[in-house]
Write a protein that holds these residues in place. Structure first.
Motif: not given
Length: 791
Positions: A665-670, A695-701
């Protein structure tokens, strides 16, 4: 199964005592003693030997009754019930052994500075001693059998060196002249003779090292007393001849006095030339190293017993799963020895140093002897009390003339204390009072034996049966029973422990445990455990019936399903549930613990995760179907010891036919740090079915849970690197994953693996490395997004 096995026979036990006695006392104190009282030094050593023998007799009687590690502390704890008194005895003996070792090693360091290290090299006094302490601590942490063999070899070498030294003295002067010179050198300084005896007592205390290590000795009730008597007699004879040799030295008395602890090397050079000097130097180093090795073994044994009885951190009693040694007790012993060396020798030597405080070897000797003599007096009191409290106790060896002989031992020990160096006494009393104050503030912990009760013994359910296949209570599996009947160790089967608090969920987790165990090995066994917590001060009998009913309900619940593995069911009552789970894991020799992710009692899960002797799985959202459905497995990429160990299990399931979905996962947020997928792929077997997901998501979780929901099957993640599931890390990736997975019903397994000191250091540094990588990556992105101006 991790057990503390006995590996030391009479030869090693004898070497432990002899090796501890033939140490700094004979190689350094002999010169000091002869310089002080001449031939009368032999009287001093005999006085010390006689006083030691009285208490050694007391030790022999106790050792014929109790065959565990701990020596005087063990004997006192079996006689007295006052916790503060027992702590004072245990801590004093522990400090005494540590200080004795510090004295040996510091003396050895002085021999290095005098004879080996070229003058002018800026090695601080105490540096060699600390390095040797660390090396010996490492040796003892690796195994008592290895250190015992080492003890025999080194002790044999130094006895041979002493024989050569004595022969050189008699050959130099001739037997008649040597005896005549010795006979004319006696003095009548009673005070000086007793003072030398008080300091020389440290040389005879080696007998207690044998008793303190009784838990490692084969047939200790016979071997320990024999080894004690043999070692005291042997070393007394050797000391007599060494004193005779020192008196016949051609080196002037004032030179011997000035040389102090290294005088014997000068004397050997006069008798035997350069060869003699280097022979004695080698013998002295061998001697002090072996004595230190024996004292470390004894001190760590006392620390381990104190941990078991709740008068030291329980970790001291923990046995290393690989080396079968009290690993943490050995580490602590090594640290205390190093601290004493630095304090008495490096920072506050007899001359110079930091500030106005001056200690040195003489004060260290007083410190050590105080902490040895005072407990010995108490052990003699304990023998008198034991005879009165337990008159019917079987005593294969009995001290004659009791209580008068033990009383004589008490008076003699106290008299020797009065003659010790005052500075050493003052520091010893101050440190002991500091230890006692710390213990009173802490309050201690319950005895390990008082924390857990087996309310319901293990009941076994054979493989492939439900309902009517239940075995009788207290039975073991057929394989284990056969092994036990022949006196052999139970067969080494793969074992999983499943602690169950919510009985209605037992089928889900036991079937999951069976599935994982069958993938790992053939013919595994699952141990199901229900622990009923009981508050302090509450009698166990009050919840006995409750615990029995809960265990029966657990068995009945499991009888309704096909577990597909042999399993046992047991019920415990405990004041510390997490401790009970870990102790059960150790005593049963399990390879894996599987339990539910904490919903209420986070402290129990943290205790299990942090102190478990094996890998731990925390499962969430598994139901009857999900617990069997391991055809697809999802795993996020990552790093660290927990992730690497988890991939071993994932790879095993992959070989069993599961498709492994690796999610990056590539997180878009912090919320998280991007990882390298290839590192995870390299840890997996090459011959399993793997599907990759970028995938890209807001967080790894968010990313891993969404992909796992689409793929089906459970999601495997490594535990937080803080090794605490909740306490200061609310919002860590595992907790976020659990929260997200609960919302969509994705089963999750959080994997935690035990890590040693180096592993924990790596855990502490890994977040720093990740933060650096994140900052560096942001700088790269910022640089790539900023136009470059060219002139």
């Amino acid at each position: 199964m991790v057990e503390h096995t006995r590996t030391l026979g009479f030869k090693v036990a004898f070497a432990l005592g002899l090796g501890t006695m033939i140490a700094a006392g004979i190689f350094s104190l002999s010169g000091t003693a002869v310089a002080a009282v001449g031939s009368s030094a032999i009287i001093s050593f005999v006085i010390a030997a006689v006083i030691a023998s009285i208490t050694a007799y007391t030790y022999s009687e106790f050792a014929s009754i109790y065959s565990e590690n701990g020596g005087g502390y063990l004997f006192s704890s079996r006689t007295f019930e006052e916790d503060r008194l027992l702590f004072a005895i245990g801590s004093s003996l522990f400090l005494g052994y540590c200080a004795t070792t510090a004295f040996y090693l510091a003396t050895m360091g002085e021999w290095f500075h005098q004879f080996i290290i070229p003058h002018g090299i800026p090695i601080p006094h105490g540096g060699i001693a600390v390095l040797t302490a660390v090396l010996l601590g490492y040796l003892n942490s690796k195994g008592t059998e290895e250190s015992g063999t080492f003890q025999v070899l080194v002790t044999s070498a130094k006895v041979a060196v002493l024989v050569v030294f004595i022969a050189g003295a008699f050959g130099f002067a001739g037997p008649t002249q040597a005896v005549g010179e010795f006979a004319t050198g006696f003095q009548t300084d009673v005070g000086g003779i007793v003072s030398v005896a008080a300091v020389a007592f440290i040389t005879f205390f080696g007998f207690s090292a044998i008793a303190a290590s009784a838990g490692e000795i084969i047939e200790p009730r016979k071997t320990v007393p024999k080894a004690i008597v043999a070692s005291i007699l042997t070393v007394t004879v050797l000391y007599i001849f060494v004193i005779v040799a020192m008196v016949n030295s051609p080196i002037p008395a004032e030179v011997v006095a000035k040389q102090g602890e290294t005088a014997m090397g000068k004397v050997a050079a006069a008798f035997l030339g350069s060869f003699g000097k280097w022979l004695i130097v080698a013998g002295a180093i061998f001697s002090m190293v072996s004595a230190s090795n024996a004292s470390i073994l004894a001190a760590s044994g006392i620390g381990s017993l104190m941990g078991k009885q709740g008068q030291a951190p329980r970790r001291f009693n923990r046995i290393h799963p690989t080396y079968a040694t009290p690993f943490w007790s050995v580490i602590t012993t090594t640290g205390v020895i190093s601290t004493l060396i630095v304090g008495f020798i490096t920072l506050f030597p007899s001359e110079g140093g930091v500030g106005p405080l001056h200690l040195g070897l003489n004060a260290l000797t007083g410190f050590a002897n105080l902490n040895l003599l005072a407990p010995l007096a108490v052990v003699n009191v304990a023998l008198i009390a034991s005879r009165r409290r337990f008159p019917d106790l079987e005593r294969p060896i009995r001290v004659p003339f009791s209580p008068w002989l033990p009383v004589l031992g008490i008076v003699a020990n106290l008299a020797l204390i009065a003659k010790l160096p005052p500075t050493g006494i003052a520091v010893g009393v101050a440190v002991e009072l500091l230890f006692i104050a710390a213990y009173l503030v802490w309050g201690g912990a319950p005895n390990v034996d008082e924390l857990v009760r087996h309310a319901v013994e293990q009941q076994t359910q054979p493989l492939g049966t439900t309902g009517d296949g239940r075995a009788e209570e207290g039975t073991l599996s057929e394989l284990d029973t056969d092994a036990e009947a022949t006196g052999e160790e139970p067969e080494d089967r793969y074992r999983v422990l499943v602690p169950m608090a919510r009985i209605n969920r037992a089928p889900d987790y036991v079937r999951l445990a069976a599935k994982l165990a069958n993938a790992r090995a053939e013919n595994p066994i699952v141990h199901v455990l229900n622990v009923t917590h009981i508050p302090d001060q509450t009698p166990y009998e009050m919840v006995q019936e409750t615990a029995e009913k809960r265990a029966d309900r657990l068995m009945e619940r499991l009888e309704t399903v096909d577990v597909n593995a042999e399993y046992t069911v047991g019920g415990h009552i405990s004041r510390d549930v997490g401790f009970d789970i870990n102790e059960t894991a150790r005593s049963t020799g399990v390879d894996l613990i599987l339990m539910g992710y904490p919903e209420e009692h986070y402290e129990i899960a943290e205790s299990v995760e942090y102190n478990a002797p094996c890998d731990v799985l925390f499962a969430q959202n598994f139901d009857m179907e999900g617990s069997e459905d391991l055809d697809a497995i999802n795993v996020g990429v990552g790093g660290g010891p927990h992730h690497e160990s988890m991939l071993s299990l994932v790879g095993t399931l992959g070989k069993a036919g599961a498709t492994v979905h690796v999610i990056n996962v590539s997180p878009t947020g912090n919320n998280g740090t991007p990882e390298e997928m290839q590192e995870t792929l390299d840890e997996l077997p090459p011959d399993i079915a793997i599907e990759r997901h970028e995938v890209t998501a807001e967080s790894v979780a968010d990313g891993v849970v969404d992909v796992a929901a689409e793929n089906g099957g459970p999601l495997f993640i490594g535990a937080s690197r803080t090794r605490l599931l909740k306490r200061w890390v609310l919002g860590s990736t595992p907790d976020q994953v659990i929260q997200q997975a609960d919302a969509v019903g994705v089963p999750v397994i959080v994997y935690a693996t035990p890590t040693g000191i180096t592993g924990r250091l790596g855990e502490a540094l890994t977040p720093l490395g990740r933060l650096t990588r994140r900052v560096f990556r942001r700088d790269q992105e910022r640089d790539s997004a900023t136009p470059v101006r060219s002139d």
